[in-house]
Design an enzyme around this catalytic site. Sequence first.
Site, PDB file in Angstrom:
ATOM      1  CG  HIS A   9      83.884  73.830  14.055  1.00  0.00           C
ATOM      2  ND1 HIS A   9      82.696  74.520  13.892  1.00  0.00           N
ATOM      3  CD2 HIS A   9      84.174  73.311  12.830  1.00  0.00           C
ATOM      4  CE1 HIS A   9      82.295  74.426  12.643  1.00  0.00           C
ATOM      5  NE2 HIS A   9      83.190  73.710  11.968  1.00  0.00           N
ATOM      6  CD  GLU A  20      81.805  70.976  17.173  1.00  0.00           C
ATOM      7  OE1 GLU A  20      80.965  70.714  18.046  1.00  0.00           O
ATOM      8  OE2 GLU A  20      82.104  72.149  16.839  1.00  0.00           O
ATOM      9  CG  HIS A  74      74.714  75.845  18.782  1.00  0.00           C
ATOM     10  ND1 HIS A  74      75.945  75.960  18.172  1.00  0.00           N
ATOM     11  CD2 HIS A  74      74.053  76.972  18.479  1.00  0.00           C
ATOM     12  CE1 HIS A  74      76.006  77.104  17.514  1.00  0.00           C
ATOM     13  NE2 HIS A  74      74.872  77.740  17.693  1.00  0.00           N
TER      14      HIS A  74
END
Length: 242
Positions: A42, A69, A190
Amino acid sequence: MLLGVNIDHIATVRNARGTTYPSPVEAALVAETHGADLITMHLREDRRHIKDADVFAVKNAIRTRLNLEMALTEEMLENALKVMPEDVCIVPEKRQEITTEGGLDVLAQQDKIAEFTKILTDAGIRVSLFIDADDRQIQAARDVGAPVVELHTGAYADARSHAEQIRQFERIQNGAHFASDLGLVVNAGHGLTIHNVTPIAQILAIRELNIGHSLISQALFLGLPEAVRQMKEAMFRARLLP
């Protein structure tokens, strides 16, 4: 079922002392060698962990897929088109948050998401949208042309009671089946750990799990190879359960 290993927190440890180690590239290669099917990173707007150079270096080094991400911004779109990862997962992002707090609101940003999705798709990059397991958001993801959704498992992972965890699990399960019936590829992630991954991995509609923080935490005690191996084994065993 595929395992995406998120290596963001390798960079968190490195940045805590401003050193050149531990290396995200080395972590990515170790994860690949021991069972990771793809590497997830990310690149946040504030660059709190992964830096631009990390993304290029990992993309050039790995043999599997890079899942980048990113927030829904022009800067990140430009970066993605330079890096050319196999996958881009568009995520919501707030500068003050510790970690991603919820799913992307596709309904509120349909035009912009559709535009980004087309640009990335035309460049040969597969687009995923990180969303809550909500039928309206899933339908909106399909409507904007995204071929993949990643269902946010945070509420399931953080549930404070067994009853709440079951409720959140059923929501994810129903969302995964709804998305699959629409023809979408379904991923999830997550907050997943070795202790809570089994029910999610049993959902046959889910193709891929992206897991980072708990894996890196386990690696402190077990080593990254063993942490990845154990997670992959847990996912595999879950698929064999009735």
